[in-house]
Design a protein around this motif. Structure first.
Motif, PDB file in Angstrom:
ATOM      1  N   ARG A 170       0.812  -1.222   0.000  1.00 19.46           N
ATOM      2  CA  ARG A 170       0.000   0.000   0.000  1.00 19.46           C
ATOM      3  C   ARG A 170       0.844   1.271   0.000  1.00 19.46           C
ATOM      4  NH1 ARG A 170      -4.188  -1.328   4.663  1.00 19.46           N
ATOM      5  NH2 ARG A 170      -5.171   0.614   4.062  1.00 19.46           N
ATOM      6  N   PHE A 207      -4.529  -5.438  -0.720  1.00 20.85           N
ATOM      7  CA  PHE A 207      -5.776  -4.682  -0.683  1.00 20.85           C
ATOM      8  C   PHE A 207      -5.488  -3.244  -0.273  1.00 20.85           C
ATOM      9  CE2 PHE A 207      -6.995  -3.817   3.733  1.00 20.85           C
ATOM     10  CZ  PHE A 207      -6.050  -4.560   4.415  1.00 20.85           C
ATOM     11  N   GLU A 208      -6.447  -2.380  -0.553  1.00 17.26           N
ATOM     12  CA  GLU A 208      -6.339  -0.984  -0.138  1.00 17.26           C
ATOM     13  C   GLU A 208      -7.633  -0.618   0.573  1.00 17.26           C
ATOM     14  OE1 GLU A 208      -4.961   1.285   0.950  1.00 17.26           O
ATOM     15  OE2 GLU A 208      -4.350   2.829  -0.443  1.00 17.26           O
ATOM     16  N   LEU A 239     -14.286   1.137 -10.514  1.00 19.81           N
ATOM     17  CA  LEU A 239     -13.439  -0.038 -10.271  1.00 19.81           C
ATOM     18  C   LEU A 239     -13.730  -1.164 -11.261  1.00 19.81           C
ATOM     19  CD1 LEU A 239     -13.406   0.065  -6.380  1.00 19.81           C
ATOM     20  CD2 LEU A 239     -11.462   0.448  -7.911  1.00 19.81           C
ATOM     21  N   LEU A 277      -8.838  -5.539 -10.264  1.00 16.88           N
ATOM     22  CA  LEU A 277      -9.316  -5.079  -8.956  1.00 16.88           C
ATOM     23  C   LEU A 277     -10.757  -5.507  -8.715  1.00 16.88           C
ATOM     24  CD1 LEU A 277      -7.963  -1.387  -9.016  1.00 16.88           C
ATOM     25  CD2 LEU A 277      -6.809  -3.447  -8.184  1.00 16.88           C
ATOM     26  N   ILE A 297     -10.618  -2.225  -1.425  1.00 10.34           N
ATOM     27  CA  ILE A 297     -10.393  -2.640  -2.814  1.00 10.34           C
ATOM     28  C   ILE A 297      -9.407  -3.811  -2.799  1.00 10.34           C
ATOM     29  CG2 ILE A 297      -9.701  -1.882  -5.125  1.00 10.34           C
ATOM     30  CD1 ILE A 297      -9.992   1.025  -4.110  1.00 10.34           C
ATOM     31  N   HIS A 298      -9.791  -4.914  -3.446  1.00  9.39           N
ATOM     32  CA  HIS A 298      -8.913  -6.089  -3.475  1.00  9.39           C
ATOM     33  C   HIS A 298      -8.182  -6.166  -4.805  1.00  9.39           C
ATOM     34  CE1 HIS A 298     -10.639  -7.749   0.174  1.00  9.39           C
ATOM     35  NE2 HIS A 298     -11.822  -7.381  -0.291  1.00  9.39           N
ATOM     36  N   ASP A 299      -6.929  -6.563  -4.743  1.00 11.47           N
ATOM     37  CA  ASP A 299      -6.147  -6.850  -5.944  1.00 11.47           C
ATOM     38  C   ASP A 299      -6.280  -8.348  -6.200  1.00 11.47           C
ATOM     39  OD1 ASP A 299      -4.197  -7.473  -7.766  1.00 11.47           O
ATOM     40  OD2 ASP A 299      -2.597  -6.365  -6.757  1.00 11.47           O
ATOM     41  N   MET A 340      -4.082  -0.540  -8.820  1.00 14.70           N
ATOM     42  CA  MET A 340      -4.492  -0.070  -7.487  1.00 14.70           C
ATOM     43  C   MET A 340      -4.016   1.358  -7.253  1.00 14.70           C
ATOM     44  SD  MET A 340      -6.106  -1.177  -4.788  1.00 14.70           S
ATOM     45  CE  MET A 340      -5.931  -2.861  -4.252  1.00 14.70           C
ATOM     46  N   ARG A 341      -2.783   1.607  -7.648  1.00 17.85           N
ATOM     47  CA  ARG A 341      -2.212   2.946  -7.460  1.00 17.85           C
ATOM     48  C   ARG A 341      -3.038   3.975  -8.232  1.00 17.85           C
ATOM     49  NH1 ARG A 341       3.526   2.557  -9.512  1.00 17.85           N
ATOM     50  NH2 ARG A 341       3.376   0.725  -8.202  1.00 17.85           N
ATOM     51  N   SER A 384      -6.677   4.285  -6.681  1.00 12.58           N
ATOM     52  CA  SER A 384      -6.699   4.974  -5.384  1.00 12.58           C
ATOM     53  C   SER A 384      -6.480   6.463  -5.573  1.00 12.58           C
ATOM     54  CB  SER A 384      -5.607   4.431  -4.462  1.00 12.58           C
ATOM     55  OG  SER A 384      -5.780   3.070  -4.309  1.00 12.58           O
TER      56      SER A 384
END
Ligand SMILES: Cc1cc2nc3c(=O)[nH]c(=O)nc-3n(C[C@H](O)[C@H](O)[C@H](O)COP(=O)(O)OP(=O)(O)OC[C@H]3O[C@@H](n4cnc5c(N)ncnc54)[C@H](O)[C@@H]3O)c2cc1C
Length: 501
Positions: A63, A379-380, A402, A408, A426-428, A439-440, A443
């Motif tokens: 993260r 995850f985030e 998403l 994701l 949020i799951h990868d 994800m980056r 987010s």
């Protein structure tokens, strides 16, 4: 001349990691010798394992969004035992332009304690005294005391300390003030910063500042607020005077189920608009299983998210709790809430610190970062604040956005404390680098969207290293003012050297 430069002039020129390591070793020895004169040799630590531990906090590598695993190392840990010693360490560092990083429990999840330049970590754990003034409903606490110690001391005197985060047992007073943390009692009592009546702070030039502990704040600016949420950039907090509240006479827990997140949200918002403020409030949905055919056919926010469950609790005087509960039950039922009884909410309350207890057991006590990475990977967790009117549109936008990323998957969405505090997991699901990149990007987009809708990109934690790239956008015209304040209170730029600069 700054010590770093002096060193550069005398060291033969070398390249590569070996030279770098040697240079760090040299600086570490030099700094340790200087600090030993202030705090004594036994309070200066250069053990490599301890330095490696002090160079990190609880920001998970995954993260960290591409920022270096450890941006720069801590070369010495110093453990002052008084505010005056902290001040002398700062004066010593200022006169040599040596970067310093204040450190509490090291449980921050944003990378705020990770130095940008090789630094001295000021470990505040020895400043851990806690005194409860029952008559004046006030707590005086050293910056290094854990929040759990403060809460226990208050409870022993029949009082309540109202900052109760997941990380109660592992976070410190100084760290919680410096991140302006949020806990389970946020609804009626506010954040950690709202508990602070006054502060004692050691400044970069070696002076010790003390503000007056009052409820009114007295005439003029409330200077202690400058250090709330400042992540140790303006000074090192050594002691705090905190509010204590009457211990609740009665507690009433209940859980409700709603057909949809929107229905639950409208019911919660109605409570707030009617002036019914639950002491504890947590609402979350359960996302659909991957492969659910509805995912392919329905708009993202209309896919049946099986359960939206709301836990509420009211604490206080018996009569107040009874009256609030009676009104809340009626309002929530009228707006579609199905009462599930008190059991689930009581369990939720009992288990509220379990994640941090697990963290303490598996990561903090054994000091094992690998455990952290394997446990918390992939995850985030975004925690934003929005105007009430924007929460549902933001949630819809998140779920739709998403869907663009096959890597994701949107997890649970929820509210914590108040209807304005919205979170999404949020799951990868990619298992490779493409997921981390997605994800980056996602987010970043969703943080900006929260700002654009009139909210804030982060409601619970500070910006840390993680959100620093978005700070200018977040603060707008305040950005330059904050930088000017930094320059005036820390002209040598030693506190978190290189950040907010
Ligand atoms: C499992 C887990 C659960 C968590 N749950 C929550 C939660 O519910 N709510 C929440 O708000 N946070 C939560 N956090 C994050 C973290 O516990 C908080 O941010 C906490 O307030 C940090 O306190 P600390 O003492 O560990 O600070 P640190 O991580 O040591 O430091 C955080 C920042 O404060 C600065 N700092 C520390 N002490 C001082 C001081 N005396 N003077 C000046 N600056 C200082 C540091 O330089 C750094 O910038 C959680 C973390 C974990 C690992």
């Amino acid at each position: 001349m700054p010590e770093g430069n002096r060193h550069r002039d005398t060291e033969p020129s070398e390249t590569g990691e070996a030279a770098l390591d040697r240079r760090f070793e040299h600086l570490s020895r030099q700094w340790a010798a200087g600090l030993a004169h202030i705090v004594g040799e036994s309070r200066v630590i250069t053990d490599p394992d301890e330095l490696a531990w002090a160079s990190r906090d609880a920001l998970d590598d995954y993260r960290a969004f591409g920022r270096p695993r450890t941006a720069a190392p801590v070369l010495v840990v110093v453990q002052p035992g008084t505010a005056q010693e902290v001040a002398r360490v700062l004066a010593w560092a200022s006169s040599r332009r040596i970067p310093v990083v204040p450190r509490g429990g090291g449980t921050g999840v944003m990378g705020a304690t990770i130095p940008v330049k090789p630094a001295v970590a000021i470990d505040l754990s020895r400043l851990d005294e806690v005194r409860v003034d029952r008559e004046n409903m006030r707590i005086e606490a050293g910056a290094g005391a854990t929040l759990a110690r403060v809460a226990q001391a208050a409870e022993a005197e029949g009082l309540l300390f109202a900052h109760d985060p997941w990380s109660l047992s592992i976070a410190t007073v100084g760290g919680a003030i410096s991140t302006n943390g949020m806990g389970y009692l946020f609804g009626p009592y506010g954040k950690m910063g709202d508990q602070v009546l006054a502060l004692e702070v050691a400044l970069a030039d070696g002076t010790v500042l003390r503000t007056r502990p009052t409820l009114s704040g007295g005439p003029g600016p409330m200077l202690h607020k400058l250090f709330v949420g400042a992540e140790g950039i303006f000074g090192v907090i050594t002691r705090a005077w905190l509010r204590a509240w009457p211990a609740p006479e009665a507690k009433r827990f209940a859980s409700f189920r709603f057909d949809s997140f929107a229905a639950g949200f409208h019911a919660v918002a109605a409570l707030w608009r009617a002036g019914i403020v639950p002491t504890v409030l947590d609402m979350s949905d359960t996302p659909p299983e991957p492969g659910d055919p509805a995912l392919a056919t329905l708009p993202a926010d209309q896919v049946q998210r099986e359960i939206t469950e709301l836990h509420v609790a009211f604490f206080g005087l018996r009569e107040t709790v009874a009256a609030l509960w009676e009104r809340a039950e009626r309002e929530l039922a009228a707006l579609g809430g199905k009462l599930l009884g008190s059991g689930p909410a009581e369990n939720y309350w009992e288990e509220r610190h379990s994640v941090a207890e697990e963290y303490e057991r598996h990561v903090q006590r054994p000091r094992d970062w690998r455990q952290r990475s394997s446990r918390f990977r992939g995850f985030e967790y975004l925690n934003v604040e929005l105007p009430m009117s924007q929460v549902l549109s933001y949630r819809k936008a998140c779920l739709e956005y998403l869907q663009r990323y096959p890597e994701l998957r949107a997890g649970e969405t929820g509210l914590w404390g108040r209807p304005e505090i919205f979170s999404i997991v949020i799951h990868d699901v990619s298992g490779d680098e493409r997921g981390a990149v997605a994800m980056r990007e996602a987010s970043d987009y969703l943080a900006r969207l929260a700002q654009d809708l009139g909210g804030t990109m982060e409601a619970i934690h500070g910006p840390g290293a993680k959100l620093e790239p978005l700070l200018q956008r977040e603060w707008g015209s305040a950005y330059d003012v904050i930088r000017a304040i930094k320059l005036s209170v820390d002209p040598a730029g030693i506190l978190h050297a290189g950040r907010w600069a």
